[in-house]
Write a protein that holds these residues in place. Structure first.
Motif, mmCIF file in Angstrom:
data_model
loop_
_atom_site.group_PDB
_atom_site.id
_atom_site.type_symbol
_atom_site.label_atom_id
_atom_site.label_comp_id
_atom_site.label_asym_id
_atom_site.label_seq_id
_atom_site.Cartn_x
_atom_site.Cartn_y
_atom_site.Cartn_z
ATOM 1 N N VAL A 225 1.275 -0.921 0.173
ATOM 2 C CA VAL A 225 0.218 0.008 0.226
ATOM 3 C C VAL A 225 0.536 1.060 0.317
ATOM 4 O O VAL A 225 0.586 2.192 -1.145
ATOM 5 C CB VAL A 225 -1.524 0.035 1.185
ATOM 6 C CG1 VAL A 225 -1.981 1.551 1.531
ATOM 7 C CG2 VAL A 225 -2.003 -0.938 0.755
ATOM 8 N N TYR A 226 1.599 1.281 0.975
ATOM 9 C CA TYR A 226 2.797 2.453 1.182
ATOM 10 C C TYR A 226 3.672 2.401 -0.299
ATOM 11 O O TYR A 226 4.225 3.593 -0.524
ATOM 12 C CB TYR A 226 3.440 2.483 2.343
ATOM 13 C CG TYR A 226 2.820 3.090 3.364
ATOM 14 C CD1 TYR A 226 1.520 2.628 3.962
ATOM 15 C CD2 TYR A 226 3.338 4.347 3.854
ATOM 16 C CE1 TYR A 226 1.276 2.466 4.995
ATOM 17 C CE2 TYR A 226 2.230 4.670 5.033
ATOM 18 C CZ TYR A 226 1.318 3.909 5.588
ATOM 19 O OH TYR A 226 0.124 4.799 6.484
ATOM 20 N N GLY A 227 4.453 1.729 -0.779
ATOM 21 C CA GLY A 227 5.079 1.839 -2.290
ATOM 22 C C GLY A 227 4.325 1.694 -3.110
ATOM 23 O O GLY A 227 4.922 2.105 -4.160
ATOM 24 N N GLY A 228 3.147 1.979 -2.558
ATOM 25 C CA GLY A 228 1.997 2.439 -4.500
ATOM 26 C C GLY A 228 1.367 1.839 -5.240
ATOM 27 O O GLY A 228 1.158 2.246 -6.523
ATOM 28 N N ARG A 289 1.432 -0.034 -10.708
ATOM 29 C CA ARG A 289 2.477 -0.888 -9.962
ATOM 30 C C ARG A 289 1.561 -1.980 -9.678
ATOM 31 O O ARG A 289 0.572 -2.182 -8.515
ATOM 32 C CB ARG A 289 2.965 0.078 -9.307
ATOM 33 C CG ARG A 289 4.428 1.070 -9.017
ATOM 34 C CD ARG A 289 4.635 1.560 -7.636
ATOM 35 N NE ARG A 289 6.483 2.111 -8.466
ATOM 36 C CZ ARG A 289 7.122 2.703 -7.211
ATOM 37 N NH1 ARG A 289 6.598 3.003 -6.021
ATOM 38 N NH2 ARG A 289 8.218 3.244 -7.532
ATOM 39 N N ALA A 290 2.108 -2.565 -9.790
ATOM 40 C CA ALA A 290 1.161 -4.627 -9.622
ATOM 41 C C ALA A 290 1.858 -5.176 -8.901
ATOM 42 O O ALA A 290 3.605 -5.618 -9.040
ATOM 43 C CB ALA A 290 0.611 -4.711 -11.403
ATOM 44 N N PHE A 291 1.692 -5.596 -8.088
ATOM 45 C CA PHE A 291 2.010 -7.434 -7.609
ATOM 46 C C PHE A 291 1.143 -8.402 -7.261
ATOM 47 O O PHE A 291 -0.426 -9.043 -7.485
ATOM 48 C CB PHE A 291 2.755 -7.004 -5.827
ATOM 49 C CG PHE A 291 1.820 -7.363 -5.243
ATOM 50 C CD1 PHE A 291 1.037 -6.042 -4.894
ATOM 51 C CD2 PHE A 291 1.424 -8.609 -3.914
ATOM 52 C CE1 PHE A 291 -0.416 -5.681 -3.935
ATOM 53 C CE2 PHE A 291 0.524 -7.857 -3.015
ATOM 54 C CZ PHE A 291 -0.030 -6.975 -2.973
ATOM 55 N N THR A 292 2.055 -9.902 -7.428
ATOM 56 C CA THR A 292 1.292 -10.902 -6.966
ATOM 57 C C THR A 292 2.106 -11.710 -5.868
ATOM 58 O O THR A 292 3.217 -11.078 -5.090
ATOM 59 C CB THR A 292 1.042 -11.823 -7.810
ATOM 60 O OG1 THR A 292 0.099 -12.987 -7.138
ATOM 61 C CG2 THR A 292 2.821 -12.382 -7.831
ATOM 62 N N ALA A 363 9.617 -7.056 6.406
ATOM 63 C CA ALA A 363 8.665 -6.963 5.283
ATOM 64 C C ALA A 363 8.284 -5.821 5.075
ATOM 65 O O ALA A 363 7.942 -5.506 3.656
ATOM 66 C CB ALA A 363 7.994 -8.251 5.815
ATOM 67 N N PHE A 364 7.990 -5.018 5.179
ATOM 68 C CA PHE A 364 6.973 -3.421 5.030
ATOM 69 C C PHE A 364 8.266 -2.627 4.593
ATOM 70 O O PHE A 364 7.668 -2.383 3.184
ATOM 71 C CB PHE A 364 7.063 -3.329 6.266
ATOM 72 C CG PHE A 364 6.639 -1.301 6.105
ATOM 73 C CD1 PHE A 364 4.965 -1.452 5.977
ATOM 74 C CD2 PHE A 364 6.819 -0.650 6.007
ATOM 75 C CE1 PHE A 364 4.404 0.245 5.257
ATOM 76 C CE2 PHE A 364 6.481 0.670 5.945
ATOM 77 C CZ PHE A 364 5.530 1.000 6.049
ATOM 78 N N GLU A 365 9.195 -3.034 4.321
ATOM 79 C CA GLU A 365 10.186 -2.283 3.959
ATOM 80 C C GLU A 365 10.579 -2.576 2.975
ATOM 81 O O GLU A 365 10.354 -1.979 1.589
ATOM 82 C CB GLU A 365 11.298 -0.976 5.050
ATOM 83 C CG GLU A 365 11.555 -0.874 6.420
ATOM 84 C CD GLU A 365 12.278 -0.937 7.400
ATOM 85 O OE1 GLU A 365 13.241 -1.458 7.260
ATOM 86 O OE2 GLU A 365 12.625 -0.500 8.268
ATOM 87 N N PHE A 366 11.119 -3.643 2.603
ATOM 88 C CA PHE A 366 11.284 -4.087 1.693
ATOM 89 C C PHE A 366 9.970 -4.092 0.796
ATOM 90 O O PHE A 366 10.396 -4.248 -0.756
ATOM 91 C CB PHE A 366 11.800 -6.133 1.437
ATOM 92 C CG PHE A 366 13.440 -5.847 2.824
ATOM 93 C CD1 PHE A 366 13.804 -4.345 2.809
ATOM 94 C CD2 PHE A 366 14.079 -6.725 2.317
ATOM 95 C CE1 PHE A 366 15.135 -4.497 3.305
ATOM 96 C CE2 PHE A 366 15.199 -7.019 3.065
ATOM 97 C CZ PHE A 366 15.795 -5.735 3.743
ATOM 98 N N ALA A 367 9.297 -4.642 0.829
ATOM 99 C CA ALA A 367 8.190 -4.816 0.504
ATOM 100 C C ALA A 367 7.774 -3.108 -0.552
ATOM 101 O O ALA A 367 7.312 -3.219 -1.575
ATOM 102 C CB ALA A 367 6.379 -4.899 0.443
ATOM 103 N N ALA A 368 7.695 -1.935 0.057
ATOM 104 C CA ALA A 368 7.445 -1.105 -0.441
ATOM 105 C C ALA A 368 8.961 -0.372 -1.277
ATOM 106 O O ALA A 368 8.684 0.041 -2.605
ATOM 107 C CB ALA A 368 7.629 -0.068 0.572
ATOM 108 N N THR B 330 -1.652 6.747 -13.612
ATOM 109 C CA THR B 330 -1.354 7.222 -13.341
ATOM 110 C C THR B 330 -1.270 8.081 -11.962
ATOM 111 O O THR B 330 -0.634 10.214 -11.860
ATOM 112 C CB THR B 330 -2.282 9.015 -14.438
ATOM 113 O OG1 THR B 330 -2.816 8.766 -14.003
ATOM 114 C CG2 THR B 330 -2.456 8.493 -15.552
ATOM 115 N N LEU B 331 -1.115 8.070 -10.889
ATOM 116 C CA LEU B 331 -1.473 8.090 -9.681
ATOM 117 C C LEU B 331 -0.054 8.560 -8.973
ATOM 118 O O LEU B 331 0.730 7.185 -9.570
ATOM 119 C CB LEU B 331 -2.397 7.293 -8.595
ATOM 120 C CG LEU B 331 -3.906 7.221 -9.024
ATOM 121 C CD1 LEU B 331 -4.576 5.697 -8.693
ATOM 122 C CD2 LEU B 331 -4.446 8.396 -9.169
#
Lengths: 616, 351
Positions: A225-228, A289-292, A363-368, B330-331
């Motif tokens: 979430v924080y990493g966008g 920005r996408a992940f699984t 985990a939080f820091e590296f995920a972002a 774009t966000l």
């Protein structure tokens, strides 16, 4: 009657709850762990559960540890034996002088006990049945009643437990009062009928401080979430499902447009892992920005797409919550066994970036950070957690975020840049010599910057080509890019022993807390070890230096084949004899005792074996 | 797939559309498919449809899998980004791309091997998710790149070029798309440009999962006497259910609907479709009837072409997910990151 002195210990013991899956004990057991935390005493809990829905055994272990050891210790001081099926095994696992707590409504024959432990019987079923008529209430409140009895036995402050129950059932007064009532039922019975407290006790302390108590999967999801991250596509698989579920939950709270109420994210449960990673790659190709999140079997299914991501240079993030393999393996047991599979995933020559967080905070820091890295490097990033971090609560430092931080979107050429006089856009041109080309998002410019993305070979301008020299040029640039990554990923952390030593130890990920404790145990045996915690692949040059500086380096990992060791040997051209594998792979978390014994025995052996001395 | 670019020269007298683009602006590289390949006719129809709709070529994302059909995006819309992904996985890549930027037009090009075999699952799930796309299957019933093996859409009883009889039942992608809830379902024939061009145009304008199965004979491996996907066979068995014109919102017309004349369908974005009803009983808004109609004619050995079903009130995946109107790609951090104050609250809740 015990012939062994009962264990006497304040704020340093292990309690294990043996339950039946589906009996509703999880929340009561977690409440127990949190109650101790509220006393200011650190805990390290672990779920040990089967791969099924209902009926099989499940355990929840709470290590009470004022010293702050967050790894598993091994052994049990107090067994809360609520599962007749596992009785014999549970009784056998109690340390000499330990305690056995059980439901004595139907007393067990003395042959089912041990002479060297203290048996504590509480007629839980009788108390429950005399209070409740509803079968579900009987089931659920039995758990709270044994929690109440433990409060008396371990001298827990009931007010702190009530406070926690109050927070849990805020706004649900009926549930709150009925749970508090059940808690007191158990506590009062114990106080009136048993010798309280026993030798194991919790005393208020101040060793928790500002630390938080969170699961690794939830922390990683919050990092996304924080990493966008705006697009998440996933397919349920243990032990990773809670990443996507937590991401969904966090997004619902944090990511809705205040004006319209609409979602600033898209989460799709794919039909399988292939579709999930395909959606991630499509979204990343198009600038989101996408992940699984997945586990080993999911990685196997995704490897074709992972190769495409590498070769076509499309950013993406995979959070791999590792479990015991191969194949279906042990779905609910922990390992660090996907190192090689992820580092070289897919056919042909590939190399992928791996990040190894040690706890939820990392985990939080590296995920972002993984989203910055993915876009910066235009490649797949693997966040390598495991079940031990992912599905257990851990005490860790508070999560932090710098509000000045901006997302690094990497080398993206805009329409304005494309219009600059003399600007040459070639999708795979190495303009800056770091192996990282520029990309454009679809729809950027009416006449410039479009290209065809493909998994087949192409030249620097993305034009299809099977020319050998062109292919080799591209592959060499990808090597350059991987070298660039070395200085972008988290560096290893090194700590030297109190005294100069010829020996070192390398470890990573969830092994970290057990290693912290093992170092102390080894020192007490006279063994000094410098240590290095690896946090990413590609390996920083300091890894090779560390190995060069020591005669022997132990590599501690939780898999059978020493996969990190293989990777170090392979990538640094190191003589494998100098790296001693310390391997733990039965699916349980590695313990300090195991590490200290394995390394200590090897060190002792070194001292008495002339051949080994000659080699060193 | 080719690296041969067409000359950029354009005759100054070429006609232009509303945006000032000529046909040449919608073309791509030179095709390397076999001369006479039906796929090249489909390429020409895509070019024509995009020209007629006055689409900005670069606002299209063209995505394909692997195979002869999946090469074709290189041959049209040269100023668009293309993505030749992996075999059968076009739908997932397109879905992701669509989630990232809802403002582009998504054109998925696939083949019968790509969509009915390895990618059958992805085809199905992208349809049921209502991804806003135009999904075209260039269907020749055969694997051309690997020289003539049957695909899953080859009819039972049809013969390969080597004379081998296909004993497996065929998958009818149109029937499956109808069952899965596609809100625009059509079938056409690569050799029938007058039918195909408006179908593609209408599909592009449709907001939701638009699926077009285009019978496209393989000139090299499936255009012989025993094939049911040959030019001759399809021409002889083609039963056109309707003819379609696309009328844009700029030029509205009012048409009295009556059997045998024209049915105007108002689309979600205001675009109107005019169905020239050949069969007075055919209702393109009735999904169940379309499924029955399709099966009845298939039993007779007829290839039904035309717009079989359209839902004028269709919604797409973004509507289902209730995402913001601004494209997600774009966000920025200020839009997405909850910030340190929110994190402090989260920390406090975890103690």
């Amino acid at each position: 009657m015990s012939v062994q002195s009962p264990i006497s210990s304040v704020n340093d013991f292990v309690v294990r709850f043996a339950n039946v899956n589906g009996s509703g004990s999880a929340s009561a057991n977690e409440l127990f762990a949190r109650s101790i935390l509220r006393h200011g005493v650190p805990v390290s809990p672990r779920n040990i559960f089967p791969s099924n829905i209902q009926g099989l055994p499940t355990w929840y272990e709470v290590r009470v540890t004022e010293a702050g050891h967050l790894g598993a210790r091994g052994g049990v001081d107090l067994m809360v034996a609520m599962n007749p099926q596992t009785w014999d095994k549970d009784v056998a696992s109690i340390e000499p002088g330990g305690y056995l707590f059980y439901d004595s409504t139907k007393p067990m024959p003395t042959s089912k006990f041990r002479s060297d432990i203290t048996v504590i019987g509480v007629p839980l079923t009788a108390i429950t049945n005399s209070t409740y008529t509803d079968p579900r209430q009987r089931q659920l409140f039995k758990n709270i009643i044994y929690l109440g009895a433990l409060c008396a036995l371990l001298d827990l402050d009931p007010k702190l437990v009530e406070q926690l129950i109050g927070e849990q059932y805020k706004g649900k007064e009926k549930l709150l009062s009925s749970n508090v009532h059940a808690l007191h039922l158990g506590r009062d019975w114990a106080l009136q009928n048993l010798k309280c407290p026993i030798g194991l006790q919790v005393k208020k302390s101040d060793k928790v401080g500002e630390r938080i108590f969170i699961e690794g999967n939830s922390a990683a999801a919050l990092g996304a979430v924080y990493g966008g991250a705006t697009v998440c596509a996933w397919y349920p698989i243990t032990p990773s499902s809670s990443v996507a579920e937590a991401f969904t939950s966090h997004c619902k709270k944090l990511r809705h447009d205040p004006a319209t109420g609409k979602a600033k994210y898209a989460i799709v449960q794919g039909e399988d892992e292939l579709a999930s990673i395909g959606i991630v790659i499509g979204a990343s190709w198009n600038g989101a920005r996408a992940f699984t999140a997945t586990s080993g079997p999911g990685i196997s299914l995704m490897t074709e797409f992972i190769g495409l991501s590498y070769f076509a240079e499309i950013p993406a993030v995979i959070m791999n919550i590792q479990r015991a393999g191969p194949s279906t393996g042990m779905p609910t047991r922990t390992q660090q066994c996907d190192i090689i599979a992820c580092a070289y995933a897919s056919h042909g020559d590939t190399k992928h970036v791996l990040l190894f967080p040690e706890d939820p905070a990392e985990a939080f820091e590296f995920a972002a950070q993984s989203f910055d890295l993915a876009e910066r490097l235009q490649t797949m990033i693997f966040l390598m957690l495991d079940l031990d971090i992912g599905m257990n609560h851990r005490l860790c430092r508070p999560l932090k975020w710098d509000d000045a931080r901006q997302y690094d979107r990497g080398k993206v050429m805009t329409a304005e840049m494309l219009d600059e006089p003399g600007r040459d856009f070639g999708r795979y041109l190495d303009v800056d010599g770091d192996g990282i080309p520029y990309r454009t998002y679809p729809g950027t410019h009416p006449t410039k910057g479009s290209f065809f993305t493909r998994g087949t070979s192409r030249d620097r301008y993305a034009r299809y080509s099977e020319e050998g020299a062109i292919y080799a040029d591209n592959m060499q640039r990808l090597v350059r890019k991987f070298e660039t990554a070395q200085d972008m990923v988290p560096r290893p952390l090194q700590a030297n022993a109190a005294k100069p030593t010829k020996y070192g130890v390398i470890y990573f990920g969830s092994t970290s807390p057990a290693m912290d404790e093992a170092i102390g145990l080894l020192e007490s045996r006279g063994h000094q070890l410098d240590r290095m915690r690896i946090r990413a692949f590609p390996f920083h040059s300091s890894v090779a230096s560390f190995i060069a500086d020591h005669d022997f380096v132990y590599v501690v990992e939780q898999n059978r084949d020493g996969q990190l060791r293989q990777l170090i040997v392979n990538e640094n051209d190191i003589d494998p004899v100098r790296l001693v594998p310390i391997l733990h792979y039965d699916g349980t978390p590695i313990t300090a005792r195991f590490i200290a014994n394995a390394i200590g025995d090897h060190q002792d052996h070194l001292k008495v074996t002339p051949l080994r001395k000659a080699v060193s | 797939m080719t690296y041969i670019a067409k000359p950029k020269f354009q005759h100054p007298g070429l006609p232009k559309n509303d945006l000032g683009y000529t046909h040449r602006d919608y073309e791509g590289k030179v095709s390397t498919l076999c001369a006479g390949c039906g796929h090249d006719s489909i390429t020409a129809s895509i070019i024509e449809a995009c020209y007629e709709l006055s689409i900005e070529p670069h606002r299209v994302a063209k995505i394909s899998g692997i195979g002869c059909s999946s090469k074709t995006p290189d041959y049209f819309l040269g100023n668009s980004h293309g993505f030749n992904s992996v075999h059968g996985r076009m739908p997932s890549v397109l879905t992701g791309a669509n989630l990232a930027n809802r403002d582009l037009i998504y054109l998925g090009v696939s083949g019968d091997g790509d969509s009915a075999s390895i990618g059958f699952g992805q085809f199905a799930h992208s349809i049921r998710r209502a991804v806003n796309m135009t999904y075209i299957v260039e269907n020749n019933g055969v694997y051309g790149l690997t020289k003539g093996q049957f695909s899953a859409t080859a009819d039972r009883g049809s013969k390969s070029k080597k004379g081998v009889m296909n004993t497996d039942n065929a998958i009818d992608l149109v029937a499956i798309a109808l069952q899965l809830g596609a809100s625009f379902v059509a079938r056409s024939f690569s050799g029938d440009k007058s039918q195909l061009v408006p179908l593609i145009a209408a599909a592009i304008r449709h907001r939701g999962a638009a699926f077009i199965d285009v019978i496209s004979p393989c000139i090299a491996f499936n255009n012989h006497a025993g094939s049911t996907k040959s030019f001759d066979y399809v021409r002889e068995h083609n039963d056109a259910v309707n003819r379609l014109d696309v009328l844009t919102g700029r030029d509205p017309i009012t048409v009295e609907y009556a059997p045998g004349t024209v049915q105007v369908v108002e689309q979600h974005d205001g675009t109107r479709l005019a169905l020239r009803k050949i069969d007075a009983d055919y209702d393109a808004n009735d999904r169940l009837a379309a499924m029955t109609f399709l099966q009845k004619h298939a039993a007779k050995g007829q290839v039904v072409t035309g717009l079989l079903y359209v839902d004028p009130d269709a919604e797409d995946l973004h509507a289902h997910l209730d995402t913001v109107e601004t494209p997600l790609n774009t966000l920025e951090a200020k839009d997405l990151c909850p910030g340190s104050a929110a994190l402090e609250k989260i920390n406090a809740s975890l103690r």
